[in-house]
Scaffold this motif. Structure first.
Motif, PDB file in Angstrom:
ATOM      1  N   THR A  90       0.862  -1.179   0.000  1.00 60.47           N
ATOM      2  CA  THR A  90       0.000   0.000   0.000  1.00 60.47           C
ATOM      3  C   THR A  90       0.901   1.232   0.000  1.00 60.47           C
ATOM      4  O   THR A  90       2.062   1.172   0.409  1.00 60.47           O
ATOM      5  N   GLU A  91       0.355   2.353  -0.463  1.00 56.94           N
ATOM      6  CA  GLU A  91       1.195   3.553  -0.532  1.00 56.94           C
ATOM      7  C   GLU A  91       1.451   4.106   0.869  1.00 56.94           C
ATOM      8  O   GLU A  91       0.590   4.021   1.751  1.00 56.94           O
ATOM      9  N   LEU A  92       2.652   4.664   1.032  1.00 60.03           N
ATOM     10  CA  LEU A  92       3.048   5.255   2.313  1.00 60.03           C
ATOM     11  C   LEU A  92       3.326   6.738   2.073  1.00 60.03           C
ATOM     12  O   LEU A  92       3.930   7.097   1.058  1.00 60.03           O
ATOM     13  N   HIS A  93       2.876   7.579   2.987  1.00 62.40           N
ATOM     14  CA  HIS A  93       3.043   9.027   2.801  1.00 62.40           C
ATOM     15  C   HIS A  93       3.891   9.626   3.914  1.00 62.40           C
ATOM     16  O   HIS A  93       3.627   9.403   5.090  1.00 62.40           O
ATOM     17  N   HIS A  94       4.904  10.413   3.508  1.00 58.61           N
ATOM     18  CA  HIS A  94       5.634  11.249   4.460  1.00 58.61           C
ATOM     19  C   HIS A  94       4.967  12.627   4.410  1.00 58.61           C
ATOM     20  O   HIS A  94       4.810  13.198   3.322  1.00 58.61           O
ATOM     21  N   ASP A  95       4.585  13.146   5.539  1.00 58.14           N
ATOM     22  CA  ASP A  95       4.027  14.502   5.566  1.00 58.14           C
ATOM     23  C   ASP A  95       5.139  15.526   5.318  1.00 58.14           C
ATOM     24  O   ASP A  95       6.302  15.174   5.245  1.00 58.14           O
ATOM     25  N   GLU A  96       4.756  16.822   5.260  1.00 58.90           N
ATOM     26  CA  GLU A  96       5.749  17.852   4.924  1.00 58.90           C
ATOM     27  C   GLU A  96       6.886  17.919   5.921  1.00 58.90           C
ATOM     28  O   GLU A  96       8.019  18.252   5.566  1.00 58.90           O
ATOM     29  N   ASP A  97       6.600  17.566   7.176  1.00 59.57           N
ATOM     30  CA  ASP A  97       7.659  17.584   8.196  1.00 59.57           C
ATOM     31  C   ASP A  97       8.402  16.248   8.280  1.00 59.57           C
ATOM     32  O   ASP A  97       9.186  16.028   9.201  1.00 59.57           O
ATOM     33  N   GLY A  98       8.152  15.365   7.328  1.00 56.56           N
ATOM     34  CA  GLY A  98       8.869  14.086   7.289  1.00 56.56           C
ATOM     35  C   GLY A  98       8.208  12.984   8.090  1.00 56.56           C
ATOM     36  O   GLY A  98       8.677  11.847   8.082  1.00 56.56           O
ATOM     37  N   ARG A  99       7.120  13.292   8.782  1.00 57.12           N
ATOM     38  CA  ARG A  99       6.451  12.247   9.581  1.00 57.12           C
ATOM     39  C   ARG A  99       5.687  11.297   8.659  1.00 57.12           C
ATOM     40  O   ARG A  99       5.105  11.714   7.656  1.00 57.12           O
ATOM     41  N   ILE A 100       5.683  10.024   9.034  1.00 55.22           N
ATOM     42  CA  ILE A 100       4.954   9.026   8.246  1.00 55.22           C
ATOM     43  C   ILE A 100       3.522   8.957   8.747  1.00 55.22           C
ATOM     44  O   ILE A 100       3.270   8.862   9.961  1.00 55.22           O
ATOM     45  N   ARG A 101       2.575   9.032   7.810  1.00 55.95           N
ATOM     46  CA  ARG A 101       1.147   8.952   8.161  1.00 55.95           C
ATOM     47  C   ARG A 101       0.802   7.503   8.551  1.00 55.95           C
ATOM     48  O   ARG A 101       1.120   6.565   7.800  1.00 55.95           O
ATOM     49  N   THR A 102       0.155   7.313   9.679  1.00 57.35           N
ATOM     50  CA  THR A 102      -0.206   5.965  10.145  1.00 57.35           C
ATOM     51  C   THR A 102      -1.240   5.337   9.207  1.00 57.35           C
ATOM     52  O   THR A 102      -2.218   5.981   8.820  1.00 57.35           O
ATOM     53  N   ILE A 103      -1.010   4.060   8.901  1.00 54.20           N
ATOM     54  CA  ILE A 103      -1.912   3.326   7.997  1.00 54.20           C
ATOM     55  C   ILE A 103      -2.746   2.352   8.804  1.00 54.20           C
ATOM     56  O   ILE A 103      -2.216   1.595   9.632  1.00 54.20           O
ATOM     57  N   ASP A 104      -4.065   2.355   8.556  1.00 56.14           N
ATOM     58  CA  ASP A 104      -4.953   1.333   9.104  1.00 56.14           C
ATOM     59  C   ASP A 104      -5.143   0.294   7.998  1.00 56.14           C
ATOM     60  O   ASP A 104      -5.735   0.603   6.959  1.00 56.14           O
ATOM     61  N   PRO A 105      -4.635  -0.940   8.195  1.00 53.95           N
ATOM     62  CA  PRO A 105      -4.682  -1.907   7.091  1.00 53.95           C
ATOM     63  C   PRO A 105      -6.099  -2.289   6.669  1.00 53.95           C
ATOM     64  O   PRO A 105      -6.283  -2.844   5.586  1.00 53.95           O
ATOM     65  N   TYR A 106      -7.077  -1.984   7.522  1.00 52.69           N
ATOM     66  CA  TYR A 106      -8.482  -2.306   7.195  1.00 52.69           C
ATOM     67  C   TYR A 106      -9.325  -1.030   7.230  1.00 52.69           C
ATOM     68  O   TYR A 106     -10.474  -1.054   7.652  1.00 52.69           O
ATOM     69  N   GLY A 107      -8.725   0.071   6.802  1.00 55.11           N
ATOM     70  CA  GLY A 107      -9.411   1.364   6.875  1.00 55.11           C
ATOM     71  C   GLY A 107      -9.953   1.811   5.532  1.00 55.11           C
ATOM     72  O   GLY A 107     -10.230   2.992   5.323  1.00 55.11           O
ATOM     73  N   GLY A 108     -10.098   0.861   4.609  1.00 56.55           N
ATOM     74  CA  GLY A 108     -10.524   1.233   3.256  1.00 56.55           C
ATOM     75  C   GLY A 108     -12.024   1.366   3.116  1.00 56.55           C
ATOM     76  O   GLY A 108     -12.762   1.121   4.053  1.00 56.55           O
TER      77      GLY A 108
END
Ligand code: FUB
Length: 339
Positions: free
Chosen positions: A321-339
């Protein structure tokens, strides 16, 4: 009982309906996916889960894997191809059983496949096998890599040098080592003591040996103190991985018995790293294990869960699944069943 089984099945169906990603492949079980871009395509080096018939135990004896298959994708959005058998335990002179989470690296025209397995004496060591192609087959070296132990090798290419990270506690045996020396008497520290860290060492230029003694990877809390052993929501358990983003080193790992993937950031491949947060909330199944890779300017989290097998912990399925770094470099938490 059948009521319990029906409730579990309904629960798994509900999670499957909300899963953010589909299995990479369904004809075999795959887990612990280590992804790299080689030759412009994505190669995934997973464990190949099977039911080896071994009884469940606290040492992970039911994870009885015997070989490795490499997967290939032209893009993280597209299908995955099984490139076939890359290495089998019967071809590794020093290994007896339990081919756990592997990784791979490239240098000077050759591909190096790193894998943990148990010797006949029951101790995990890490081996390396060499191939001409990213998908193998790989020719194993006759001995494990001197100075390695425990499980879950991950190799990070910093351009000039490669660094190998490894380690996992409990069934992964890391708690039995202090300063790289084994004792059966050692146990996981408790309470206010510092948590155990993964190990890291620079690889020699030939990629076959460590170039130095391994060091312990320190993860610090927000006050600059080492994470405590009883901080099970944040301390390192297994599955180390490193990626570099915006000039900083991201050390990510599984917290094991609290089932989180989390990360810490630092300014050197050796650390120390400061804890930042959760990457992936718990998946179906006991284990969680991942890799992070950049492909054409976007970042991807390869991970696994046990949905396809109906929750059987040692029969897992690799996903992305895609992973996102926010502007400050923090990784956005992923819920594997949040679709
Ligand atoms: O696949 C066997 C073991 O389970 C791995 O080595 C650990 O990281 C956990 O995912």
């Amino acid at each position: 009982d059948t009521t319990g089984e029906a409730a579990l099945s309904a629960e798994l169906d509900a999670l499957a309906a909300k899963a953010v990603s589909a299995p990479l492949v369904t004809h075999i079980y795959t887990a612990d996916p280590s992804a790299h871009v080689f030759e412009g395509r994505i190669y995934i080096y997973p464990s190949h889960d099977i039911d080896a018939g071994a009884p469940f135990d606290d040492e992970g004896g039911h994870f009885g894997m015997q070989d490795y298959h490499v997967l290939r994708m032209d893009s993280p959005d597209g299908p995955a191809v099984d490139c076939g058998l890359a290495l089998h335990v019967r071809d590794v002179p020093w290994a007896a059983r339990q081919m756990w989470a592997p990784d791979a690296a490239y240098r000077d025209g050759r591909y190096y496949f790193y894998f943990p397995a148990k010797q006949a004496d029951g101790l995990f060591r890490i081996g390396v096998a060499v191939g001409a192609r990213p998908e193998g087959p790989f020719e194993p070296r006759p001995e494990p890599i001197a100075g390695t132990y425990s499980i879950d090798p991950a190799v990070f290419d910093d351009g000039r040098h490669h660094y190998i990270y490894f380690g996992g506690i409990w069934g992964g045996q890391l708690q039995k080592y202090r300063d790289n020396v084994y004792s059966a008497a050692h146990v996981e520290p408790e309470g206010d003591a510092s948590a155990l860290g993964a190990r890291v060492a620079r690889l020699r230029d030939d990629m076959l040996e460590l170039d130095e003694a391994t060091r312990e990877v320190l993860v610090l809390d927000e006050h600059g103190e080492p994470l405590r052993a009883d901080d099970h929501m944040r301390r390192f358990f297994e599955g180390p991985w490193v990626h570099k983003y915006a000039g900083r080193y991201y050390f990510s790992y599984s917290t094991g018995n609290t089932h989180l993937l989390c990360y810490a950031v630092g300014d050197s491949p050796y650390g120390p790293f400061t804890y930042q947060g959760v990457i992936l909330e718990p998946v179906v199944g006991w284990t969680t294990h991942h890799s992070i890779v950049e492909f054409e300017g976007r970042w991807w989290l390869y991970y696994h869960d046990a949905l396809l097998s109906g929750g059987v912990t040692h029969l897992r399925t690799a996903k992305v699944t895609e992973l996102h770094h926010d502007e400050d470099g923090r990784i956005r938490t992923i819920d594997p069943y949040g679709g």
